[in-house]
Design a protein around this motif. Structure first.
Motif, PDB file in Angstrom:
ATOM      1  N   TYR A 157       0.813  -1.208   0.000  1.00  0.00           N
ATOM      2  CA  TYR A 157       0.000   0.000   0.000  1.00  0.00           C
ATOM      3  C   TYR A 157       0.849   1.262   0.000  1.00  0.00           C
ATOM      4  O   TYR A 157       0.345   2.349   0.305  1.00  0.00           O
ATOM      5  CB  TYR A 157      -0.932   0.003   1.207  1.00  0.00           C
ATOM      6  CG  TYR A 157      -2.070  -1.001   1.110  1.00  0.00           C
ATOM      7  CD1 TYR A 157      -2.640  -1.327  -0.114  1.00  0.00           C
ATOM      8  CD2 TYR A 157      -2.578  -1.610   2.244  1.00  0.00           C
ATOM      9  CE1 TYR A 157      -3.670  -2.226  -0.208  1.00  0.00           C
ATOM     10  CE2 TYR A 157      -3.621  -2.514   2.166  1.00  0.00           C
ATOM     11  CZ  TYR A 157      -4.169  -2.820   0.937  1.00  0.00           C
ATOM     12  OH  TYR A 157      -5.204  -3.717   0.847  1.00  0.00           O
TER      13      TYR A 157
ATOM     14  N   PRO B 228     -17.416   2.884   3.534  1.00  0.00           N
ATOM     15  CA  PRO B 228     -17.421   1.566   4.188  1.00  0.00           C
ATOM     16  C   PRO B 228     -18.762   1.332   4.878  1.00  0.00           C
ATOM     17  O   PRO B 228     -19.353   2.263   5.442  1.00  0.00           O
ATOM     18  CB  PRO B 228     -16.281   1.674   5.203  1.00  0.00           C
ATOM     19  CG  PRO B 228     -15.368   2.720   4.633  1.00  0.00           C
ATOM     20  CD  PRO B 228     -16.274   3.714   3.970  1.00  0.00           C
TER      21      PRO B 228
ATOM     22  N   ILE C 148      -8.985   5.562   7.470  1.00  0.00           N
ATOM     23  CA  ILE C 148      -8.387   5.158   6.206  1.00  0.00           C
ATOM     24  C   ILE C 148      -7.903   6.434   5.523  1.00  0.00           C
ATOM     25  O   ILE C 148      -8.667   7.394   5.381  1.00  0.00           O
ATOM     26  CB  ILE C 148      -9.400   4.440   5.294  1.00  0.00           C
ATOM     27  CG1 ILE C 148      -9.901   3.152   5.957  1.00  0.00           C
ATOM     28  CG2 ILE C 148      -8.786   4.127   3.938  1.00  0.00           C
ATOM     29  CD1 ILE C 148     -11.059   2.502   5.225  1.00  0.00           C
TER      30      ILE C 148
ATOM     31  N   PRO D  72      -4.612   2.154   5.440  1.00  0.00           N
ATOM     32  CA  PRO D  72      -5.704   1.689   6.291  1.00  0.00           C
ATOM     33  C   PRO D  72      -5.158   1.249   7.653  1.00  0.00           C
ATOM     34  O   PRO D  72      -4.296   0.376   7.736  1.00  0.00           O
ATOM     35  CB  PRO D  72      -6.257   0.501   5.513  1.00  0.00           C
ATOM     36  CG  PRO D  72      -5.071  -0.050   4.774  1.00  0.00           C
ATOM     37  CD  PRO D  72      -4.093   1.081   4.575  1.00  0.00           C
TER      38      PRO D  72
ATOM     39  N   ILE E 126     -10.326  -6.206   6.838  1.00  0.00           N
ATOM     40  CA  ILE E 126     -10.661  -5.689   5.513  1.00  0.00           C
ATOM     41  C   ILE E 126     -12.161  -5.514   5.320  1.00  0.00           C
ATOM     42  O   ILE E 126     -12.579  -4.836   4.370  1.00  0.00           O
ATOM     43  CB  ILE E 126     -10.085  -6.587   4.406  1.00  0.00           C
ATOM     44  CG1 ILE E 126     -10.731  -7.970   4.423  1.00  0.00           C
ATOM     45  CG2 ILE E 126      -8.579  -6.670   4.493  1.00  0.00           C
ATOM     46  CD1 ILE E 126     -10.414  -8.791   3.181  1.00  0.00           C
TER      47      ILE E 126
ATOM     48  N   TYR F  55     -13.150  -1.908   5.112  1.00  0.00           N
ATOM     49  CA  TYR F  55     -12.694  -1.111   3.975  1.00  0.00           C
ATOM     50  C   TYR F  55     -13.876  -0.852   3.034  1.00  0.00           C
ATOM     51  O   TYR F  55     -14.891  -1.545   3.089  1.00  0.00           O
ATOM     52  CB  TYR F  55     -11.586  -1.838   3.210  1.00  0.00           C
ATOM     53  CG  TYR F  55     -10.328  -2.136   3.985  1.00  0.00           C
ATOM     54  CD1 TYR F  55     -10.143  -1.659   5.288  1.00  0.00           C
ATOM     55  CD2 TYR F  55      -9.312  -2.901   3.430  1.00  0.00           C
ATOM     56  CE1 TYR F  55      -8.988  -1.934   5.994  1.00  0.00           C
ATOM     57  CE2 TYR F  55      -8.147  -3.176   4.132  1.00  0.00           C
ATOM     58  CZ  TYR F  55      -7.987  -2.708   5.415  1.00  0.00           C
ATOM     59  OH  TYR F  55      -6.841  -2.996   6.114  1.00  0.00           O
TER      60      TYR F  55
ATOM     61  N   ARG G 294      -1.518  -6.084   3.451  1.00  0.00           N
ATOM     62  CA  ARG G 294      -2.627  -6.826   4.021  1.00  0.00           C
ATOM     63  C   ARG G 294      -2.744  -8.121   3.214  1.00  0.00           C
ATOM     64  O   ARG G 294      -3.246  -8.120   2.084  1.00  0.00           O
ATOM     65  CB  ARG G 294      -3.932  -6.029   3.946  1.00  0.00           C
ATOM     66  CG  ARG G 294      -3.915  -4.717   4.710  1.00  0.00           C
ATOM     67  CD  ARG G 294      -3.896  -4.930   6.214  1.00  0.00           C
ATOM     68  NE  ARG G 294      -3.963  -3.666   6.933  1.00  0.00           N
ATOM     69  CZ  ARG G 294      -2.891  -2.968   7.320  1.00  0.00           C
ATOM     70  NH1 ARG G 294      -1.661  -3.415   7.047  1.00  0.00           N
ATOM     71  NH2 ARG G 294      -3.030  -1.829   7.987  1.00  0.00           N
TER      72      ARG G 294
ATOM     73  N   PHE H 146      -8.722  -2.863  -2.113  1.00  0.00           N
ATOM     74  CA  PHE H 146      -9.444  -3.065  -0.861  1.00  0.00           C
ATOM     75  C   PHE H 146      -9.879  -4.524  -0.696  1.00  0.00           C
ATOM     76  O   PHE H 146     -10.095  -4.985   0.424  1.00  0.00           O
ATOM     77  CB  PHE H 146     -10.709  -2.203  -0.834  1.00  0.00           C
ATOM     78  CG  PHE H 146     -10.463  -0.735  -0.897  1.00  0.00           C
ATOM     79  CD1 PHE H 146      -9.808  -0.067   0.125  1.00  0.00           C
ATOM     80  CD2 PHE H 146     -10.914   0.013  -1.986  1.00  0.00           C
ATOM     81  CE1 PHE H 146      -9.599   1.286   0.074  1.00  0.00           C
ATOM     82  CE2 PHE H 146     -10.712   1.375  -2.043  1.00  0.00           C
ATOM     83  CZ  PHE H 146     -10.054   2.021  -1.018  1.00  0.00           C
TER      84      PHE H 146
END
Length: 214
Positions: free
Chosen positions: A9, A34, A42, A141, A146, A149, A188, A213
């Motif tokens: 990221y 989200p 985020i 994030p 997740i 997100y 992630r 995401f």
């Protein structure tokens, strides 16, 4: 065994010969909101800092748990200076800009914020004692969950355009290579696509990086 997602990221620009930074613009679209509340923010941003690290100028899109908003941030060794916030909605197009207005020895004056009169509250002039030549694109994030997100595949950091000045004064507006920082804190590995960041178009003339995401 946990699979390793592609990319990360956080992408920084490798620019040969360390020329003087003059301008950076990146355009991206505000993601959907989200649907699962989380106390963690985020942040989506482009930015510049000195190659030694520690400082950074960032036009930031911030999800604060209830809404998307834009702000200009100047981080100086962990001390954060903020412009005013401007609220935005999913689907809005944003262009974060940073440019070098002038410079002398130990005095580099930058203008930064989001383009447009609607974002005038984010516009600031920042004076730094050293040149900021390291360019960055980032999805930040703070939650590892997740499901908090935005429920869309990715956000595109697009129309990445930058200018530099060579030692002989000529303008450089092409070249460079975006590199992913693969530190664990910037990844992630639980995203279904097994993608974090993908360099779609390299360089500083219409570049594009997609941060995932999902």
């Amino acid at each position: 065994m946990t699979s390793t997602a592609q990319g990360s990221y956080y992408a920084s620009l490798d620019m040969p010969n360390n020329p003087l930074f003059k301008e950076l613009k990146t355009t991206w679209q505000v993601p959907v909101k989200p649907t699962k509340y989380d106390v963690n923010n985020i942040f989506i941003w482009n930015g510049i800092g000195p190659r030694s690290g520690g400082h950074i100028i960032q036009p930031v899109l911030d999800w604060n748990g209830t809404k998307w908003r834009t702000v200009l941030v100047h981080n100086v060794d962990g001390n954060y200076l903020y412009s005013d916030y401007v609220d935005v909605e999913p689907g809005d197009m944003l262009t974060g800009f940073i440019r070098l207005n002038s410079h002398t020895a130990n005095h580099y004056e930058y203008a930064a914020g989001f383009e447009g009169t609607a974002f005038a509250a984010t516009h600031r002039t920042i004076v730094c004692p050293v040149p900021y030549n390291q360019l960055v694109q980032c999805l930040e994030p703070y939650s590892t969950d997740i499901t908090t997100y935005p429920h869309q595949d990715f956000v595109s950091m697009a129309n990445i355009n930058a200018k530099f000045e060579a030692a002989d004064g000529t303008e450089i507006n092409r070249g460079g290579q975006w590199l992913m920082d693969n530190r664990a804190s910037l990844k992630r590995n639980n995203v279904p696509s097994l993608k974090n960041g993908i360099i779609v178009t390299d360089g500083i003339n219409g570049g594009r990086i997609d941060f995932y995401f999902r």
